[in-house]
Design a protein around this motif. Structure first.
Motif, short mmCIF file in Angstrom:
data_model
loop_
_atom_site.label_atom_id
_atom_site.label_comp_id
_atom_site.label_asym_id
_atom_site.label_seq_id
_atom_site.Cartn_x
_atom_site.Cartn_y
_atom_site.Cartn_z
N ASP A 12 0.82 -1.22 0.00
CA ASP A 12 0.00 0.00 0.00
C ASP A 12 0.85 1.27 0.00
O ASP A 12 0.32 2.38 0.11
CB ASP A 12 -0.92 0.02 1.23
CG ASP A 12 -1.86 -1.17 1.27
OD1 ASP A 12 -2.24 -1.67 0.19
OD2 ASP A 12 -2.22 -1.60 2.39
N HIS A 14 2.27 2.94 -2.28
CA HIS A 14 1.97 3.95 -3.32
C HIS A 14 0.85 4.89 -2.87
O HIS A 14 0.82 6.06 -3.26
CB HIS A 14 1.62 3.27 -4.65
CG HIS A 14 0.37 2.44 -4.62
ND1 HIS A 14 0.26 1.26 -3.91
CD2 HIS A 14 -0.82 2.63 -5.22
CE1 HIS A 14 -0.95 0.76 -4.07
NE2 HIS A 14 -1.62 1.58 -4.87
N ILE A 15 -0.04 4.42 -2.02
CA ILE A 15 -1.10 5.28 -1.47
C ILE A 15 -0.52 6.14 -0.35
O ILE A 15 -0.80 7.33 -0.25
CB ILE A 15 -2.28 4.45 -0.94
CG1 ILE A 15 -2.83 3.50 -2.01
CG2 ILE A 15 -3.38 5.36 -0.40
CD1 ILE A 15 -3.39 4.17 -3.24
N LYS A 18 1.09 9.28 -1.51
CA LYS A 18 0.16 10.38 -1.81
C LYS A 18 -0.17 11.14 -0.53
O LYS A 18 -0.28 12.37 -0.52
CB LYS A 18 -1.13 9.84 -2.43
CG LYS A 18 -0.97 9.18 -3.78
CD LYS A 18 -2.31 8.61 -4.24
CE LYS A 18 -2.17 7.84 -5.54
NZ LYS A 18 -3.47 7.27 -5.97
N ILE A 58 -4.62 2.89 5.84
CA ILE A 58 -4.72 2.51 4.43
C ILE A 58 -4.83 0.99 4.37
O ILE A 58 -3.94 0.28 4.86
CB ILE A 58 -3.47 2.98 3.67
CG1 ILE A 58 -3.31 4.49 3.81
CG2 ILE A 58 -3.54 2.55 2.21
CD1 ILE A 58 -1.92 4.99 3.40
N GLY A 60 -6.70 -2.59 2.09
CA GLY A 60 -7.50 -3.18 1.04
C GLY A 60 -8.15 -4.46 1.53
O GLY A 60 -8.07 -4.81 2.71
N VAL A 82 -8.24 0.57 -0.48
CA VAL A 82 -7.30 0.31 -1.58
C VAL A 82 -7.95 -0.65 -2.57
O VAL A 82 -8.62 -1.61 -2.19
CB VAL A 82 -5.99 -0.29 -1.03
CG1 VAL A 82 -5.03 -0.64 -2.16
CG2 VAL A 82 -5.33 0.68 -0.06
N SER A 83 -7.71 -0.40 -3.83
CA SER A 83 -8.30 -1.22 -4.89
C SER A 83 -7.51 -2.51 -5.11
O SER A 83 -6.95 -2.73 -6.17
CB SER A 83 -8.41 -0.42 -6.19
OG SER A 83 -7.12 0.00 -6.59
N GLY A 88 -11.87 -2.32 -5.32
CA GLY A 88 -11.77 -1.59 -4.06
C GLY A 88 -13.10 -1.43 -3.34
O GLY A 88 -13.16 -0.90 -2.23
N ILE A 109 -11.74 5.45 -2.95
CA ILE A 109 -10.80 4.37 -3.20
C ILE A 109 -9.49 4.92 -3.74
O ILE A 109 -9.48 5.72 -4.69
CB ILE A 109 -11.42 3.36 -4.20
CG1 ILE A 109 -12.68 2.74 -3.59
CG2 ILE A 109 -10.41 2.27 -4.58
CD1 ILE A 109 -13.55 1.99 -4.58
N ASP A 110 -8.39 4.54 -3.10
CA ASP A 110 -7.03 4.95 -3.45
C ASP A 110 -6.78 6.45 -3.28
O ASP A 110 -5.78 6.97 -3.77
CB ASP A 110 -6.68 4.55 -4.89
CG ASP A 110 -6.58 3.05 -5.10
OD1 ASP A 110 -6.35 2.31 -4.11
OD2 ASP A 110 -6.75 2.60 -6.25
N ASN A 111 -7.66 7.16 -2.60
CA ASN A 111 -7.56 8.62 -2.53
C ASN A 111 -6.82 9.09 -1.28
O ASN A 111 -7.38 9.78 -0.42
CB ASN A 111 -8.95 9.26 -2.63
CG ASN A 111 -8.88 10.68 -3.12
OD1 ASN A 111 -7.86 11.35 -2.95
ND2 ASN A 111 -9.95 11.14 -3.72
#
Length: 143
Positions: A12, A14-15, A18, A58, A60, A82-83, A88, A109-111
């Motif tokens: 996770d 990569h999220i 962000k 975070i 999934g 998470v998708s 997701g 989702i993923d935001n």
């Protein structure tokens, strides 16, 4: 004033990137941890009891992490689905449909970006300087 970003898995990250990019933009201190609600529930409980102002979780799949953190703290918890599977939607529903009395704020989702902005909004309630930065940030969207 500090935020804890917790990922259920290293996948996770990569999220989480962000999230941390936005927190850095606003100058909000944060820590990042990996702790699975299923594989290491004791660590999750210990993290939830630490002195953070806001938690961003975070996760999934079954996405239990935000709810488990919320069960161990009265501080705000923001869940980021998470998708991983089912687009997701499984994670989104798991986070947003918690039982009454144990709420978790949920973003899309993923935001991770919105999760970080929501954390900044919460912190800005008691930090005037952060509130000014948030106003300036929002002004960019109005022009």
């Amino acid at each position: 004033m500090k935020v804890l970003v917790v990922m259920g898995s290293k996948s996770d990250s990569h999220i989480a990137e962000k999230v941390t990019a936005v927190l850095e933009e606003f100058g909000v201190p944060y820590d990042v941890e990996v702790a699975s609600a299923h594989r290491n529930p004791k660590k999750v409980e210990e993290l939830a009891k630490k002195d953070y102002d806001v938690f961003i979780a975070i996760a999934g799949l079954s996405a239990a992490l935000p709810g488990v953190i919320a069960a161990h703290t009265t501080k705000p918890v923001i869940g980021v689905p998470v998708s991983a599977k089912l687009g997701g939607l499984d994670a989104l529903l798991s986070i947003s449909q918690l039982p009454p009395g144990i709420p978790v704020a949920t973003v899309g989702i993923d935001n991770g970006k919105n999760a970080a902005i929501l954390a900044v909004e919460i912190l800005a309630l008691t930090d005037e300087e952060l509130g000014k930065k948030l106003e300036e940030y929002r002004e960019k969207f109005r022009t």
